[in-house]
Design a protein around this motif. Sequence first.
Motif, mmCIF file in Angstrom:
data_model
loop_
_atom_site.group_PDB
_atom_site.id
_atom_site.type_symbol
_atom_site.label_atom_id
_atom_site.label_comp_id
_atom_site.label_asym_id
_atom_site.label_seq_id
_atom_site.Cartn_x
_atom_site.Cartn_y
_atom_site.Cartn_z
ATOM 1 N N ASP A 109 42.423 50.121 40.834
ATOM 2 C CA ASP A 109 42.063 49.680 39.478
ATOM 3 C C ASP A 109 41.643 48.212 39.476
ATOM 4 O OD1 ASP A 109 42.615 52.190 38.543
ATOM 5 O OD2 ASP A 109 44.611 51.684 37.772
ATOM 6 N N GLY A 110 42.369 47.383 40.236
ATOM 7 C CA GLY A 110 42.034 45.965 40.324
ATOM 8 C C GLY A 110 40.674 45.740 40.964
ATOM 9 N N ILE A 111 40.363 46.539 41.980
ATOM 10 C CA ILE A 111 39.063 46.433 42.652
ATOM 11 C C ILE A 111 37.938 46.791 41.683
ATOM 12 C CG2 ILE A 111 37.599 47.453 44.456
ATOM 13 C CD1 ILE A 111 40.188 47.736 46.150
ATOM 14 N N ALA A 112 38.145 47.865 40.916
ATOM 15 C CA ALA A 112 37.136 48.277 39.937
ATOM 16 C C ALA A 112 36.943 47.212 38.864
ATOM 17 C CB ALA A 112 37.551 49.607 39.292
ATOM 18 N N GLU A 113 38.041 46.596 38.444
ATOM 19 C CA GLU A 113 37.975 45.531 37.438
ATOM 20 C C GLU A 113 37.194 44.328 37.981
ATOM 21 O OE1 GLU A 113 41.158 42.370 35.555
ATOM 22 O OE2 GLU A 113 41.856 44.420 35.961
ATOM 23 N N ASP A 114 37.476 43.956 39.242
ATOM 24 C CA ASP A 114 36.782 42.814 39.839
ATOM 25 C C ASP A 114 35.316 43.113 40.068
ATOM 26 O OD1 ASP A 114 39.026 41.259 39.767
ATOM 27 O OD2 ASP A 114 39.610 41.630 41.837
ATOM 28 N N PHE A 115 34.995 44.353 40.385
ATOM 29 C CA PHE A 115 33.586 44.728 40.550
ATOM 30 C C PHE A 115 32.825 44.509 39.243
ATOM 31 C CE2 PHE A 115 30.114 47.804 40.309
ATOM 32 C CZ PHE A 115 29.405 47.497 41.463
ATOM 33 N N GLU A 116 33.425 44.896 38.136
ATOM 34 C CA GLU A 116 32.771 44.691 36.836
ATOM 35 C C GLU A 116 32.605 43.214 36.526
ATOM 36 O OE1 GLU A 116 31.272 46.983 35.079
ATOM 37 O OE2 GLU A 116 31.894 48.409 36.627
ATOM 38 N N LYS A 117 33.591 42.395 36.921
ATOM 39 C CA LYS A 117 33.477 40.944 36.724
ATOM 40 C C LYS A 117 32.327 40.374 37.537
ATOM 41 C CE LYS A 117 38.276 39.682 35.652
ATOM 42 N NZ LYS A 117 39.465 38.945 36.154
ATOM 43 N N VAL A 118 32.197 40.839 38.778
ATOM 44 C CA VAL A 118 31.102 40.363 39.636
ATOM 45 C C VAL A 118 29.755 40.749 39.028
ATOM 46 C CG1 VAL A 118 29.990 40.642 41.899
ATOM 47 C CG2 VAL A 118 32.463 40.311 41.763
ATOM 48 N N MET A 119 29.654 41.942 38.488
ATOM 49 C CA MET A 119 28.408 42.365 37.855
ATOM 50 C C MET A 119 28.088 41.486 36.634
ATOM 51 S SD MET A 119 27.170 44.848 39.694
ATOM 52 C CE MET A 119 27.753 43.743 41.003
ATOM 53 N N GLY A 147 29.729 36.913 45.392
ATOM 54 C CA GLY A 147 30.304 38.118 44.783
ATOM 55 C C GLY A 147 31.242 38.833 45.738
ATOM 56 N N ARG A 148 30.844 38.920 47.008
ATOM 57 C CA ARG A 148 31.696 39.552 48.022
ATOM 58 C C ARG A 148 33.027 38.807 48.140
ATOM 59 N NH1 ARG A 148 29.002 39.466 53.745
ATOM 60 N NH2 ARG A 148 29.470 37.252 53.452
ATOM 61 N N ALA A 149 32.968 37.465 48.117
ATOM 62 C CA ALA A 149 34.193 36.665 48.178
ATOM 63 C C ALA A 149 35.077 36.908 46.958
ATOM 64 C CB ALA A 149 33.842 35.185 48.292
ATOM 65 N N LEU A 150 34.469 37.058 45.789
ATOM 66 C CA LEU A 150 35.242 37.295 44.568
ATOM 67 C C LEU A 150 35.965 38.640 44.619
ATOM 68 C CD1 LEU A 150 32.840 35.973 41.794
ATOM 69 C CD2 LEU A 150 34.825 34.836 42.791
ATOM 70 N N MET A 151 35.412 39.595 45.352
ATOM 71 C CA MET A 151 36.047 40.910 45.476
ATOM 72 C C MET A 151 37.370 40.822 46.234
ATOM 73 S SD MET A 151 34.346 43.081 43.759
ATOM 74 C CE MET A 151 35.131 44.597 44.337
ATOM 75 N N ALA A 152 37.594 39.717 46.936
ATOM 76 C CA ALA A 152 38.881 39.497 47.613
ATOM 77 C C ALA A 152 39.894 38.826 46.686
ATOM 78 C CB ALA A 152 38.676 38.648 48.867
ATOM 79 N N ARG A 153 39.505 38.579 45.454
ATOM 80 C CA ARG A 153 40.334 37.938 44.425
ATOM 81 C C ARG A 153 40.903 36.609 44.934
ATOM 82 N NH1 ARG A 153 44.122 41.461 40.399
ATOM 83 N NH2 ARG A 153 42.054 42.228 39.777
ATOM 84 N N PRO A 154 40.053 35.606 45.148
ATOM 85 C CA PRO A 154 40.519 34.348 45.739
ATOM 86 C C PRO A 154 41.380 33.516 44.799
ATOM 87 C CG PRO A 154 38.226 34.166 45.058
ATOM 88 C CD PRO A 154 38.612 35.599 44.876
#
Length: 236
Positions: A109-119, A147-154
């Motif tokens: 769920d967190g990954i999906a949420e972060d993907f939407e943020k990156v978009m 965007g790829r870095a943000l998917m790691a939730r830095p």
Amino acid sequence: MLLSVKDLHTSYGKIRAIRGISFDVAEGEIVTLIGANGAGKSTTLRTLSGLETPHQGTITFEGEDITGMKPHDITKKSLIQVPEGRRVFPQMSVRENLDMGAFLRNDKDGIAEDFEKVMAFFPRLEERINQKAGTLSGGEQQMLAMGRALMARPKLLTLDEPSMGLAPVIIEVIFDIICKLNDEGITILLIEQNAMLALGISDRGYVLETGHIKLSGTGDELLSNEDVRKSYLGED
């Protein structure tokens, strides 16, 4: 303090790239390292990320000594680097590159949420979601690397020369996004040749010279420093 670096030394063989630097990054800050080519800026970020092993000094992140840890273990702690030159996976799609950023995560769920943020941050990537990364423009590849870095939730995002090779209009877009990411609560450590632009958005900065820290201060203080203006802002 989110990140604390004390008396750090890193060498390549007999070449001493970093010679006892110490600096801090507080949570919520944008901090910039500036300096000429060969000053040790990229080596500093590579050492923080575990890609180089220091032979002296300590790196403390969130109160934990991470000196000499393996890169994947540092990534798990949410200290994430966007490397110089973007380093996207050219034969993989934009979507696949973004998925690689979340490789060490299992919170669906967190990954999906972060993907939407990156978009939301990078609508251009959404338009090219199935396109191979190698076919993107330089600016789009920089957006993808971020965007790829943000998917790691830095918790700390380190950026190595994000404006390199980009047109001025794209550089403005990239720096606007850096400021927005910081507004969202992401702490930023930035290396950038465009000293005026970088210091203009920074809370604090450090000037590196041949592996040493020569000057430090707020972004405004360094922008108004005569030596900085002569050496890095092209003013006589």
